[in-house]
Structure formats: C-alpha cells, structure tokens
Design an enzyme around this catalytic site. Structure first.
Site, PDB file in Angstrom:
ATOM      1  N   TYR A 126      61.381  15.675  42.255  1.00  0.00           N
ATOM      2  CA  TYR A 126      62.150  16.209  41.123  1.00  0.00           C
ATOM      3  C   TYR A 126      63.599  16.477  41.504  1.00  0.00           C
ATOM      4  O   TYR A 126      64.327  17.119  40.765  1.00  0.00           O
ATOM      5  CB  TYR A 126      61.494  17.498  40.596  1.00  0.00           C
ATOM      6  CG  TYR A 126      60.181  17.239  39.914  1.00  0.00           C
ATOM      7  CD1 TYR A 126      59.123  16.651  40.609  1.00  0.00           C
ATOM      8  CD2 TYR A 126      59.980  17.548  38.580  1.00  0.00           C
ATOM      9  CE1 TYR A 126      57.918  16.391  40.002  1.00  0.00           C
ATOM     10  CE2 TYR A 126      58.772  17.289  37.956  1.00  0.00           C
ATOM     11  CZ  TYR A 126      57.748  16.710  38.672  1.00  0.00           C
ATOM     12  OH  TYR A 126      56.549  16.456  38.062  1.00  0.00           O
ATOM     13  N   LYS A 173      49.336  14.851  50.507  1.00  0.00           N
ATOM     14  CA  LYS A 173      48.986  13.442  50.735  1.00  0.00           C
ATOM     15  C   LYS A 173      49.605  13.056  52.085  1.00  0.00           C
ATOM     16  O   LYS A 173      50.303  12.039  52.215  1.00  0.00           O
ATOM     17  CB  LYS A 173      49.545  12.592  49.570  1.00  0.00           C
ATOM     18  CG  LYS A 173      49.061  11.177  49.550  1.00  0.00           C
ATOM     19  CD  LYS A 173      47.675  11.011  48.940  1.00  0.00           C
ATOM     20  CE  LYS A 173      47.196   9.583  49.063  1.00  0.00           C
ATOM     21  NZ  LYS A 173      45.795   9.399  48.689  1.00  0.00           N
ATOM     22  N   ASP A 206      44.037  13.466  45.960  1.00  0.00           N
ATOM     23  CA  ASP A 206      43.060  12.722  45.155  1.00  0.00           C
ATOM     24  C   ASP A 206      41.681  13.382  45.222  1.00  0.00           C
ATOM     25  O   ASP A 206      41.007  13.557  44.210  1.00  0.00           O
ATOM     26  CB  ASP A 206      43.000  11.225  45.547  1.00  0.00           C
ATOM     27  CG  ASP A 206      43.283  10.965  47.014  1.00  0.00           C
ATOM     28  OD1 ASP A 206      43.467  11.942  47.764  1.00  0.00           O
ATOM     29  OD2 ASP A 206      43.310   9.790  47.422  1.00  0.00           O
ATOM     30  N   ASP A 230      52.649  19.771  39.342  1.00  0.00           N
ATOM     31  CA  ASP A 230      52.851  19.499  37.922  1.00  0.00           C
ATOM     32  C   ASP A 230      51.601  18.844  37.332  1.00  0.00           C
ATOM     33  O   ASP A 230      51.076  19.270  36.291  1.00  0.00           O
ATOM     34  CB  ASP A 230      54.073  18.565  37.794  1.00  0.00           C
ATOM     35  CG  ASP A 230      54.615  18.523  36.391  1.00  0.00           C
ATOM     36  OD1 ASP A 230      54.089  19.244  35.531  1.00  0.00           O
ATOM     37  OD2 ASP A 230      55.567  17.758  36.142  1.00  0.00           O
TER      38      ASP A 230
END
Ligand code: NAI
Length: 336
Positions: A126, A173, A206, A230
């Site tokens: 972002y 991740k 995930d 988010d």
C-alpha cells in the site's frame, strides 16, 4: 469537561449510520461534544483534495474521530480517504474485533467466534510505489520495515496482555517473500519473546485462510502486514454475518479514528435499510478509548440484547427493521 470528538458522517449510508451511532452514544449519558466535519465525494471532487485542511485541523484538536464511510471518486487519480488519513496522522494499527453476535444465523451457529485482527496500516504493497518500467511491464513495490513491523507486533501483544487474551498468530508468506515477510516474522518473534505468558503461533497466509474458514473458533489475536490484513479482515467479517456488524479502529500514537469496516453502500443509501451496528460497535471502541467503560458496556450490551431478541434487526442480517427502528430498539434497551 466533555470529550471532544470529530464526527465525519461521510456519504452514501454514512450520514444514516452516523446519526444512529451518535444517538446511541448520547443515550448512554456520556458527556461528549461532536465537532462535525463534512467529507464526501462531492467535496473531494470540487476541492480537488482528498483531505480538506478543516478536517485535519479538527482531528489535530480532538485527536479522536468517529467516521462514516466516504466514497472514493473513481476518476481523477484520487487517493482513498482512508489511506490519506492513515498517512497524514500515522494511524499505524488497524484493529478489528470480529465476534459472533447472539441470534445471527451464520454457517457457524455451533461455535463462538471471538478474534481481534491487528493489521499494519502504513506500508507493504500500500506504499503506492508503482511504475511502468517499459510498456505493459509494471512493478509494485512491497515495503516492509523493522520499525513498522515491531510497532504493530508490540501493539498487538500489549493488547493481548491488557485484555487477557491467550494467543497471537502472526500471518505471513515468508516461504516465498523470504526477505520482506521474513523481516516481518523476525520482528514478531522478537516481540513475542518479550511476552512469554502469551502463546505465539505462525501461519502461512493461505493456510491461515483455510483454517479461518474451517476452524474460526481457534483464532484469538491475528497479526498481519497490510495486504493480508485487508483481505483476511473481510474474510473474517463474512464468518460472523457480514460487513454490517464489524467495527474497526485506526490507531496511532496521538490520534485514533473509529469506523465500520463497510463502505458507503450506494446501492442502499437513503433508503433507511443500512445496518448501523458496525458504527455503533466502533463507537463502543471509541468510548473504551476515552476511558468511558461504563458507557461502552451499556452500548455493547444494548446492541447484543437487541440481537438476542431478534425482533428489530435490519435486512442484511435477516430482519425487516429500518435503520431507525433498530436504533430506537437499542436506545430503549439502554434506557431500560
Ligand atoms: P460497501 O461496503 O459499501 O458495500 C458492499 C455491500 O455490502 C453492498 O451490497 C452494501 O449494500 C452492503 N453493505 C455495506 N454496509 C452495509 C450496512 N451497514 N448495512 C447493510 N448493508 C451494507 O462496498 P463497495 O460497494 O465496494 O464500496 C462502495 C464505496 O465505498 C466505494 O466508493 C469505496 O471506495 C467506499 N469505501 C469506503 C470505505 C470507508 O470510507 N471506510 C471502506 C470501503 C469502501
């Protein structure tokens, strides 16, 4: 001395839910003085600015705000109001409690969901650092810093400690983004080591998404960088009945803005159909932040009672009541 609070009704369903939340807060008897500051799509388009100076002046005076949603103009390259506010006031932590409300039908009727999501609010993908290297090849930079990662991790662990929560799960991740998410994770681990009384876990994003859908009741505090935060926040809202009921706060060192997770919902604006629960529960967070715990409890309990009774609920959660009828029911419960 009253508390001073900047009130930003916003647009779309914003003014309707803001009016309802203000009525509910005032019914608790708290001494609060609203400084109303208009911000909507028309003002942004006319002024050419995402954040008018009077809004920042007001927030710099009051340091707290209750905010309805604001439509982001699609054309003209305007930054989202929320991203602009987070940057201008360094609101580094996005906090979203996601809890089962009594009486709402969800796919998880037999379990109680009670998690709080801490999303880093200032960096990651972002940062807005995108460019086209050559035609049809674009890069978008993911920025992760020690200072921002440690700050959000410490904020989440301090919350866990103060509120007697049992576990913090960092979501990442780092198996793929070894440097960026690796740094985020390292900071989380270092902060976790300073809070041995709180259980610390890590999950790849995930797998975290899968676990959230099949075992939502096992989550307590979730700690995430901006983008995963988010996405996972909206997923979590879906677990407990939708956007109409999930509150939120953007917290900084000096300022705090409380607002619902949902947007301006142009499809139902002005029809009296909007569910004001999310903004009312954001107001509960505001009252707690102001140290008005008794008023916060009154409002929280009143909302829960109206849900438990199930007679005056809005359409998005299976009822037929209007925004005003739901609000009147909350007010009656507070007064009773
Ligand atoms: P949205 O959250 O406004 O609406 C999504 C769906 O949920 C719609 O069907 C809407 O009717 C429903 N919904 C949302 N809140 C509800 C409520 N309180 N009661 C009953 N139903 C509700 O998302 P959308 O359509 O993607 O965004 C609309 C506008 O809002 C966009 O311009 C977007 O930029 C802006 N937005 C502003 C936010 C903010 O200021 N905090 C946050 C998210 C979006």
């Amino acid at each position: 001395m009253p508390h001073y609070c900047t009130l930003i009704p916003g647009d779309g369903i914003g003014p309707e839910v803001a009016h309802a939340a203000v009525r509910a807060v005032e019914a608790t008897g708290v001494d609060i003085c609203w400084r109303r500051s208009e911000l909507n799509e028309a003002i942004i388009l006319e002024s050419g600015k995402t954040l008018p100076h009077y809004l920042l002046d007001s927030l710099n005076e009051t340091h707290v705000g209750l905010k309805g949603p604001v439509t982001t103009p699609v054309a003209g390259g305007f930054q989202s109001v929320n991203v602009a506010l987070r940057k201008a006031l360094d609101l580094f932590a996005n906090v979203r409690p996601v809890r089962t409300l009594p009486g709402i039908k969800t796919r998880f009727d037999d379990v109680r969901i009670d998690m709080v999501i801490f999303r880093e609010n200032t960096e990651d993908l972002y940062s807005g650092l995108e460019h086209e290297i050559v035609k049809d090849v674009v890069t978008s930079l993911k920025v992760i810093t020690r200072i921002a990662s440690e700050r959000i991790a410490r904020y989440a662990f301090n919350y866990a400690k103060t509120n007697r929560r049992r576990q913090v799960t960092a979501i990442h991740k780092a198996n793929i983004m070894k440097l960026a998410d690796g740094l985020f994770l390292r900071c989380c681990r270092e902060v976790a080591a300073q809070f041995p009384e709180i259980q610390y876990k890590e999950l790849i994003v995930d797998n975290a998404s899968l676990q959230l859908v099949i075992r939502p009741e096992t989550f307590d505090i979730l700690l995430l960088p901006n983008l995963y935060g988010d996405i996972v926040s909206d997923l979590a809202a879906g677990l407990v009945g939708g956007l109409g009921i999930v509150p939120g706060a953007n917290m900084g060192e000096t300022h705090a803005i409380f607002e619902a997770v949902h947007g301006s919902a142009p499809d139902i604006a002005g029809q009296g159909k909007a569910n004001p629960t999310a903004l009312m529960l954001s107001a509960v967070m505001l009252l707690t932040h102001l140290g008005e715990n008794e008023s916060a409890c009154k409002l929280q309990n009143a909302v829960e009672t109206v849900y438990r009774e199930g007679k005056q609920l809005t359409g998005d959660v299976g009822g037929t009541a209007s925004t005003e009828e739901f609000t009147d029911a909350v007010l009656r419960t507070i007064k009773a």
